[in-house]
Design a protein around this motif. Sequence first.
Motif, PDB file in Angstrom:
ATOM      1  N   PHE A  39       0.850  -0.967  -0.006  1.00  0.00           N
ATOM      2  CA  PHE A  39       0.040  -0.107   0.094  1.00  0.00           C
ATOM      3  C   PHE A  39       0.985   1.327   0.066  1.00  0.00           C
ATOM      4  O   PHE A  39       0.655   2.220  -0.818  1.00  0.00           O
ATOM      5  N   ALA A  40       1.921   1.308   0.889  1.00  0.00           N
ATOM      6  CA  ALA A  40       2.795   2.378   0.836  1.00  0.00           C
ATOM      7  C   ALA A  40       3.454   2.668  -0.218  1.00  0.00           C
ATOM      8  O   ALA A  40       3.644   3.839  -0.961  1.00  0.00           O
ATOM      9  N   TYR A  41       3.979   1.591  -0.957  1.00  0.00           N
ATOM     10  CA  TYR A  41       4.579   1.751  -2.219  1.00  0.00           C
ATOM     11  C   TYR A  41       3.692   2.227  -3.273  1.00  0.00           C
ATOM     12  O   TYR A  41       4.015   3.208  -4.066  1.00  0.00           O
ATOM     13  N   SER A  42       2.475   1.903  -3.363  1.00  0.00           N
ATOM     14  CA  SER A  42       1.564   2.485  -4.272  1.00  0.00           C
ATOM     15  C   SER A  42       1.253   4.001  -4.050  1.00  0.00           C
ATOM     16  O   SER A  42       0.961   5.026  -4.882  1.00  0.00           O
ATOM     17  N   VAL A  43       1.208   4.363  -2.839  1.00  0.00           N
ATOM     18  CA  VAL A  43       1.124   5.664  -2.449  1.00  0.00           C
ATOM     19  C   VAL A  43       2.347   6.639  -3.128  1.00  0.00           C
ATOM     20  O   VAL A  43       2.300   7.522  -3.688  1.00  0.00           O
ATOM     21  N   LEU A  44       3.744   6.063  -2.758  1.00  0.00           N
ATOM     22  CA  LEU A  44       4.775   6.570  -3.511  1.00  0.00           C
ATOM     23  C   LEU A  44       4.592   6.730  -4.932  1.00  0.00           C
ATOM     24  O   LEU A  44       5.053   7.778  -5.846  1.00  0.00           O
TER      25      LEU A  44
END
Length: 103
Positions: A39-44
């Motif tokens: 999820f965090a990688y998709s935000v980045l």
Amino acid sequence: MKGNDGGYPDICTFKLLDDESCINNLLSFDESNKQSIVFAYSVLCRHGIKNLIPIARDPFGNYICYKKMELNKSKIVFWAHEVPDEIIDLCDSFSEFLNMLYS
């Protein structure tokens, strides 16, 4: 990291420029969790940042990440969602980052 998947460290404060920040939690490997690395990688990625791998977050939604460099080299960096183009170098390795933490 996998052994502390999604954990909340007791010793969590680190220097950030002339201030300090802290780790709220390590990111989880569970893809269904909003606190996951995926999820965090998709935000980045939504911000056009694809060379960072998030590993932890602070209480404000900012990420502590691995920054992929040259072959077999990486750094630990801080990415603040308020200023998405600003990436702050913290140190040269995860071990060094762990040694920076204090309570």
